[in-house]
Design an enzyme around this catalytic site. Structure first.
Site, PDB file in Angstrom:
ATOM      1  N   HIS A   1       0.841  -1.203   0.000  1.00  0.00           N
ATOM      2  CA  HIS A   1       0.000   0.000   0.000  1.00  0.00           C
ATOM      3  C   HIS A   1       0.869   1.244   0.000  1.00  0.00           C
ATOM      4  O   HIS A   1       1.916   1.285   0.624  1.00  0.00           O
ATOM      5  CB  HIS A   1      -0.873   0.043   1.253  1.00  0.00           C
ATOM      6  CG  HIS A   1      -1.942  -0.987   1.269  1.00  0.00           C
ATOM      7  ND1 HIS A   1      -3.185  -0.793   0.726  1.00  0.00           N
ATOM      8  CD2 HIS A   1      -1.941  -2.247   1.764  1.00  0.00           C
ATOM      9  CE1 HIS A   1      -3.912  -1.886   0.883  1.00  0.00           C
ATOM     10  NE2 HIS A   1      -3.181  -2.791   1.516  1.00  0.00           N
TER      11      HIS A   1
ATOM     12  N   TYR B   1      -9.209   4.230   8.237  1.00  0.00           N
ATOM     13  CA  TYR B   1      -9.532   4.533   9.630  1.00  0.00           C
ATOM     14  C   TYR B   1     -10.695   5.516   9.610  1.00  0.00           C
ATOM     15  O   TYR B   1     -10.571   6.587   9.020  1.00  0.00           O
ATOM     16  CB  TYR B   1      -8.344   5.210  10.316  1.00  0.00           C
ATOM     17  CG  TYR B   1      -7.125   4.331  10.481  1.00  0.00           C
ATOM     18  CD1 TYR B   1      -6.213   4.179   9.442  1.00  0.00           C
ATOM     19  CD2 TYR B   1      -6.881   3.679  11.682  1.00  0.00           C
ATOM     20  CE1 TYR B   1      -5.090   3.380   9.593  1.00  0.00           C
ATOM     21  CE2 TYR B   1      -5.759   2.882  11.845  1.00  0.00           C
ATOM     22  CZ  TYR B   1      -4.868   2.733  10.803  1.00  0.00           C
ATOM     23  OH  TYR B   1      -3.758   1.948  10.955  1.00  0.00           O
TER      24      TYR B   1
ATOM     25  N   PRO C   1      -4.077  -0.821  19.427  1.00  0.00           N
ATOM     26  CA  PRO C   1      -3.872  -1.301  18.056  1.00  0.00           C
ATOM     27  C   PRO C   1      -3.882  -0.197  16.999  1.00  0.00           C
ATOM     28  O   PRO C   1      -3.397  -0.418  15.883  1.00  0.00           O
ATOM     29  CB  PRO C   1      -5.038  -2.272  17.835  1.00  0.00           C
ATOM     30  CG  PRO C   1      -6.067  -1.893  18.847  1.00  0.00           C
ATOM     31  CD  PRO C   1      -5.323  -1.338  20.015  1.00  0.00           C
TER      32      PRO C   1
ATOM     33  N   LYS D   1       1.177  -0.824  15.524  1.00  0.00           N
ATOM     34  CA  LYS D   1       2.600  -0.709  15.820  1.00  0.00           C
ATOM     35  C   LYS D   1       3.181  -1.872  16.626  1.00  0.00           C
ATOM     36  O   LYS D   1       4.407  -2.029  16.695  1.00  0.00           O
ATOM     37  CB  LYS D   1       2.867   0.595  16.598  1.00  0.00           C
ATOM     38  CG  LYS D   1       2.725   1.829  15.751  1.00  0.00           C
ATOM     39  CD  LYS D   1       3.826   1.879  14.724  1.00  0.00           C
ATOM     40  CE  LYS D   1       3.659   2.993  13.725  1.00  0.00           C
ATOM     41  NZ  LYS D   1       4.165   2.629  12.408  1.00  0.00           N
TER      42      LYS D   1
ATOM     43  N   TYR E   1       3.623   7.082  10.778  1.00  0.00           N
ATOM     44  CA  TYR E   1       2.927   5.839  10.434  1.00  0.00           C
ATOM     45  C   TYR E   1       3.921   4.833   9.846  1.00  0.00           C
ATOM     46  O   TYR E   1       3.872   3.632  10.138  1.00  0.00           O
ATOM     47  CB  TYR E   1       1.793   6.112   9.439  1.00  0.00           C
ATOM     48  CG  TYR E   1       0.824   4.960   9.324  1.00  0.00           C
ATOM     49  CD1 TYR E   1      -0.264   4.853  10.191  1.00  0.00           C
ATOM     50  CD2 TYR E   1       1.011   3.954   8.377  1.00  0.00           C
ATOM     51  CE1 TYR E   1      -1.140   3.775  10.114  1.00  0.00           C
ATOM     52  CE2 TYR E   1       0.133   2.876   8.298  1.00  0.00           C
ATOM     53  CZ  TYR E   1      -0.938   2.804   9.157  1.00  0.00           C
ATOM     54  OH  TYR E   1      -1.800   1.736   9.084  1.00  0.00           O
TER      55      TYR E   1
HETATM   56  C1  DHB Z   1      -5.014  -3.637  11.715  1.00  0.00           C
HETATM   57  C2  DHB Z   1      -4.679  -2.686  10.778  1.00  0.00           C
HETATM   58  C3  DHB Z   1      -4.395  -1.409  11.175  1.00  0.00           C
HETATM   59  O1  DHB Z   1      -4.049  -0.447  10.280  1.00  0.00           O
HETATM   60  C4  DHB Z   1      -4.450  -1.065  12.514  1.00  0.00           C
HETATM   61  O2  DHB Z   1      -4.177   0.213  12.866  1.00  0.00           O
HETATM   62  C5  DHB Z   1      -4.778  -2.009  13.448  1.00  0.00           C
HETATM   63  C6  DHB Z   1      -5.060  -3.307  13.046  1.00  0.00           C
HETATM   64  C7  DHB Z   1      -5.327  -5.017  11.271  1.00  0.00           C
HETATM   65  O3  DHB Z   1      -5.267  -5.259  10.060  1.00  0.00           O
HETATM   66  O4  DHB Z   1      -5.657  -5.872  12.102  1.00  0.00           O
END
Ligand code: DHB
Length: 370
Positions: A72, A181, A273, A277, A365
């Site tokens: 991505h 998000y 989550p 990270k 990020y």
């Molecule tokens: C997931 C993806 C994300 O971008 C995130 O912030 C938290 C979890 C995931 O794919 O589970």
């Protein structure tokens, strides 16, 4: 049993550390409390930073993720009919990869098996002993109560508990092409993915939520209600194959070393989550720790081991801060005032309109370079 490094915990941090050490001629034994199927059944996040992929590739662990992972250029932030892309490729010339932590855990177990690693599951009562001495050791058994490791007078803990959790669903349906998000008055929602036929979605839920109260139909209806229409109508729904709730918490233990005990991954820090990270931090801790252990066993120098905690903590706090920031930016806080809501709304508007703010967020990020 004799070894050079005893590793407590067979998650991504523990197994990756063992792998890197092995490739550099340092022996280790991994002790894991759970069964292998329990560890492999844990669904975690699935976004790998470019730096994480570099470390995995250098250690021969990226073949499957390079084949199955989805690259991505950025992530979308959407709210109230608006949207913008945090364009990591444009600002940093980097891409990240959507690939489940569960899959990486499988890859790590497979690599451990290929080389006949010393890995013990269902190890109970694991106790590091004499860790401040030159002859540390670890006690463990197959039955009995777990003991806690106490680094009295040295350990400082930082913790923040958030007043909500994430209800996550894994479903064998095609995901949205992008990771998004979503902030909405009904609470946060996230659209993510594992592969072209497996989707991962999350909803912000109160802490007392029971999974039984969330049959699939209700979950999908709520996901669609939180996303703006243009996104909602593209979401493909279907029967879930996993559903779980995780409370959100930030936690850091400092220092990450006491005597000859070194903390890495979730043993040292927990992040909410938001931003995905956790796994990336496990990889960066282990990258520094493996390098330092290899230097010690190769040259007898303690220099890198002595610097491990301060080296690792800079990256830890960067990730702790950005996951806290994204959590505060995107969720609906139950006790927020009208002021808090307006300031949060403005923060989103600012991010959407400011090139500099987007570059800063893209940089965080994507994570700091190792
Ligand atoms: C997931 C993806 C994300 O971008 C995130 O912030 C938290 C979890 C995931 O794919 O589970």
């Amino acid at each position: 049993m004799r070894t050079q490094v005893a590793i407590i915990g067979g998650g991504p941090a523990g197994l990756l550390l063992a792998e890197i050490l092995h490739r550099n001629g340092v022996q280790s034994v991994v002790l894991e409390r759970q069964t292998r199927s329990h560890v492999l059944g844990r669904i975690r996040a699935g976004v790998l930073e470019p730096w994480t992929i570099d470390v995995l590739r250098e250690n021969g662990l990226a073949a499957r993720l390079e084949h199955e992972g989805h690259r991505h250029d950025g992530v979308w932030i959407v709210w109230g009919g608006r949207e913008f892309l945090i364009d990591i490729n444009r600002h940093l010339g980097k891409q990240f990869v959507a690939y489940g932590q569960t899959n990486l855990q499988e890859d790590l177990f497979a690599a451990a098996e290929r080389r006949g690693a010393a890995l013990m599951t269902e190890a109970e009562d694991v106790q590091p002993m004499d860790i401040a001495s030159q002859r540390p050791y670890v006690r463990f058994s197959v039955h009995g109560e777990a003991e806690r490791v106490d680094c009295a007078g040295v350990l400082r803990e930082y913790e923040k508990i958030y007043p909500f959790g994430w209800l996550g669903v894994l479903a064998p349906v095609p995901p949205l092409p992008e990771i998004a998000y979503c902030h909405s008055p009904r609470g946060f929602a996230l659209a993510s993915q594992r592969n072209p036929t497996l989707s991962r979605y999350y909803l912000q839920v109160p802490l007392d939520t029971r999974i039984d109260d969330w049959p699939d139909a209700r979950f999908w209806q709520e996901i669609r209600a939180r996303f703006p229409r243009s996104w909602a109508e593209r979401i493909v729904t279907g029967q879930s194959i996993e559903k779980s709730i995780a409370p959100l918490r930030s936690y850091v233990a400092e220092p990450m070393q006491y005597g000859r005990l070194f903390l890495a991954g979730d043993a040292a820090h927990i992040v909410p989550p938001t931003g995905a990270k956790g796994l990336n931090l496990a990889v960066s801790d282990v990258y520094y720790l493996a390098r330092a252990l290899v230097e010690y066993y190769r040259d007898g120098s303690m220099a890198a081991l002595d610097a491990y905690s301060s080296t690792a903590l800079r990256r830890v706090w960067a990730a702790v801060r950005v996951s806290w920031y994204l959590t505060m930016l995107l969720h609906r806080f139950p006790d927020a005032s009208a002021f808090d809501h307006r300031a949060q709304e403005y923060e989103l508007e600012y991010l959407q309109s400011s090139h500099h703010a987007q570059v800063a967020l893209a940089e965080q990020y994507a994570g700091l370079p190792l």
